[in-house]
Every structure is written in structure tokens, then in C-alpha cells.
Write an enzyme that holds these catalytic residues in place. Structure first.
Site, PDB file in Angstrom:
ATOM      1  N   THR A 284       0.844  -1.199   0.000  1.00  0.00           N
ATOM      2  CA  THR A 284       0.000   0.000   0.000  1.00  0.00           C
ATOM      3  C   THR A 284       0.876   1.245   0.000  1.00  0.00           C
ATOM      4  OG1 THR A 284      -1.911  -1.018   1.074  1.00  0.00           O
ATOM      5  CG2 THR A 284      -1.693   1.349   1.321  1.00  0.00           C
TER       6      THR A 284
ATOM      7  N   PHE B  96       1.070   5.218   0.859  1.00  0.00           N
ATOM      8  CA  PHE B  96       0.485   6.270   1.688  1.00  0.00           C
ATOM      9  C   PHE B  96       1.080   7.614   1.266  1.00  0.00           C
ATOM     10  CE2 PHE B  96       0.398   2.400   4.102  1.00  0.00           C
ATOM     11  CZ  PHE B  96      -0.737   2.444   4.896  1.00  0.00           C
TER      12      PHE B  96
END
Length: 307
Positions: free
Chosen positions: A199, A201
Site C-alpha cells: 500500500t 500512503f
């Protein structure tokens, strides 16, 4: 205390003690406070500590709350997940960030490993509760074990909800830290569909990084709306090609219900002030209705692939 307005009493009871404790610490040292969406133990909580080890993570119930914490001066930074390698877009940062007035000043990449947790390893599980992103990243495991996915606000809050319940057949999918915080038993680790699950960010701040800030490999994020004419996107992209500016991400989304206003989110290598970037953005502005620079920041992970 101002930070308590982000608790909203929407967290399960098992999480409230941890939320209040973290909010207290953040309120006493706002310069180190970094807001995130989710309950204590969420992936965004872990990402905040990875990004800056001495940060004081401030739990917020929603992405809007995490952004407002920075806007209102209750946190110095916010960390928001925007895309996942398995399941695509995470947060509607395309809509939230331009409206917020905040700036992207950094990015952080984190491998994501999901764990199945519940009251007992011996129980026959019927349901697994988690954030829709986590459920999507574990769909093969859930189908193979005939476990019904149930969407919840975030991963760690789902673990706290299961901890509050007395249903032995209910489980949660969350980071291993959540099992420790909420007293759940680890049933299975690393249940994600791919072991390279990642992921991305972004770090948000009230103040943008300026030209004086040294950045070895700068990235710039921008949004724009093309004119509703044939070949508008092709023409808008031409300046990046002719000026040798590498675009690492381009994603479209609709604004409104007309389906005639197509907006785009883009990441490019470089920064305003670079001659090539300035020329590319100047041409982009000519072929679009508007362009918004959301931030320039250091590249945290190389975008090139090794052959």
C-alpha cells in the site's frame, strides 16, 4: 481536549481506552502528532510509526477527520493510504485533498500482511469482518474457507468489534498488532492473496515543501480536468512526452452525474521550477479547464523496473 472530537464514540468499546490514551499523548505534543484513519492497530497506525518512529499517532474515525485534525491544528501531519497493489484505489484522495487545502509532502510504501483473528482457534468460523480493502485483498482465502466477508470501517476497529462480541464464530482480518491490543487469538497469519501486497500512503501538511527544500528525486502530484472535446487528453499529455517528463501514474474519475466532466489524478517525476516540468505543465494548462498542484515531495520508492 480538542483531539477528542475525532474519537466520535464510533469506535467499539474495546478500542476507546487506546484511542483516548493516544489522543492525550498527541494533544500534549502536536508537533509530533500524525493523524490517521482507523482504530489503534490499523495499518495506517503502523505506517505512521514506520514513517517517523517518534511520531505520536492520532486515531481518527474517518479520512475527513484525519484531514481536519491537520487543518485545525490538532496534528502536524496526516498519513493517508491512497492505493494498493492488489485492490487499487483506497481513499478518495482525489476528492478529499483538493478540497482540504493541505499539501502532499511525502510518501510511504508499506507491505501489507493480513491476519485472521478471533476468540478461539478451534471454533468453526462463519464470518470475517474488516475494511473492504482488506476483504478484497483476502478474497481467495475467504472463499476457500467458506467464510462470509462483512465490511467494517477499518481493520483494527473490526478486531475491537469482534473482541467486544461473544460470538465464537466471528473473526476479524487485521494486522497482528490488533490481536495484541484487543486480546484476540491469532488464527492464521498472512492470508492476503499475494505476498507482495503493498500500500502507498501520502503524508499531508498545512505547508507545502518549498523550492528551498532539497529533494534528491522529486515527485509532483497534480489533478486536472480536460476540456470536453475530441482528443483532449491526448493533447494535454503531449507536453510531458515532448519535454521528457516521466508520468508514473494517471487515473481518471468522474465529477458529478453528467459523465461529461472527466478529471485526472497524475504523478510525475520532477518538480515545478524544473524547465521541462514547467513547459509540460504550461502546455497542460492550455488544453485543460484547470490544473491543481497537490504537492511536491521526495520519491520514496523508485518507479523504474529492472529488466
Amino acid at each position: 481536549m480538542a483531539a477528542y472530537r475525532y474519537i466520535m464514540n464510533s469506535y467499539p468499546k474495546a478500542a476507546l481506552h487506546h484511542v483516548k490514551e493516544m489522543a492525550d499523548l498527541a494533544a500534549h505534543n502536536i508537533s509530533k502528532a500524525i493523524s490517521f484513519q482507523g482504530a489503534p492497530g490499523a495499518n495506517s497506525h503502523i505506517a505512521a510509526l514506520q514513517y517517523k518512529a517518534d511520531s505520536l499517532a492520532l486515531p481518527c474515525f474517518s479520512f475527513e477527520d484525519a484531514i481536519d485534525a491537520v487543518k485545525n491544528g490538532d496534528a502536524n501531519r496526516a498519513i493517508i493510504p491512497i492505493e494498493n497493489s492488489l485492490h487499487g484505489r483506497v481513499a478518495d484522495i482525489h476528492f478529499l485533498l483538493p478540497e482540504s487545502g493541505l499539501h502532499i509532502i511525502g510518501e510511504h510504501f508499506m507491505p501489507i500482511h493480513h491476519c485472521l483473528m478471533g476468540h478461539s482457534k478451534s471454533a468453526k468460523l462463519e464470518t470475517a469482518m474488516s475494511h473492504p480493502q482488506a476483504l478484497g485483498q483476502c478474497r481467495k482465502y475467504l472463499r476457500a474457507h467458506n467464510i462470509i466477508p462483512i465490511a467494517y470501517a477499518d481493520t483494527a476497529a473490526a478486531a475491537a468489534y469482534v473482541a467486544d462480541s461473544d460470538n465464537p464464530k466471528a473473526a476479524a482480518i487485521a494486522p497482528s498488532l490488533s490481536a495484541q491490543l484487543y486480546g484476540l487469538e491469532m488464527i492464521q497469519e498472512n492470508i492476503e492473496d499475494s505476498d507482495d501486497n503493498m500500500t502507498r500512503f501520502v503524508i499531508l501538511s498545512r505547508d507545502a515543501l518549498g523550492p528551498q527544500d532539497a529533494i534528491d528525486t522529486p515527485m509532483t502530484t497534480l489533478t486536472f480536468e480536460v476540456k470536453n472535446i475530441p482528443a483532449a487528453l491526448y493533447k494535454a499529455m503531449g507536453g510531458f512526452a515532448t519535454n521528457g517528463v516521466n508520468m508514473t501514474k494517471l487515473e481518471s474519475y468522474q465529477n458529478g452525474a453528467s459523465f461529461a466532466a472527466t478529471e485526472f489524478y497524475a504523478d510525475i517525476e520532477g518538480r515545478p521550477g524544473d524547465t521541462a516540468v514547467d513547459r509540460a505543465i504550461e502546455e497542460l494548462r492550455f488544453h485543460t479547464k484547470w490544473v491543481r498542484i497537490l504537492g511536491t515531495y521526495p520519491q520514496a520508492r523508485a518507479r523504474t523496473l529492472n529488466d
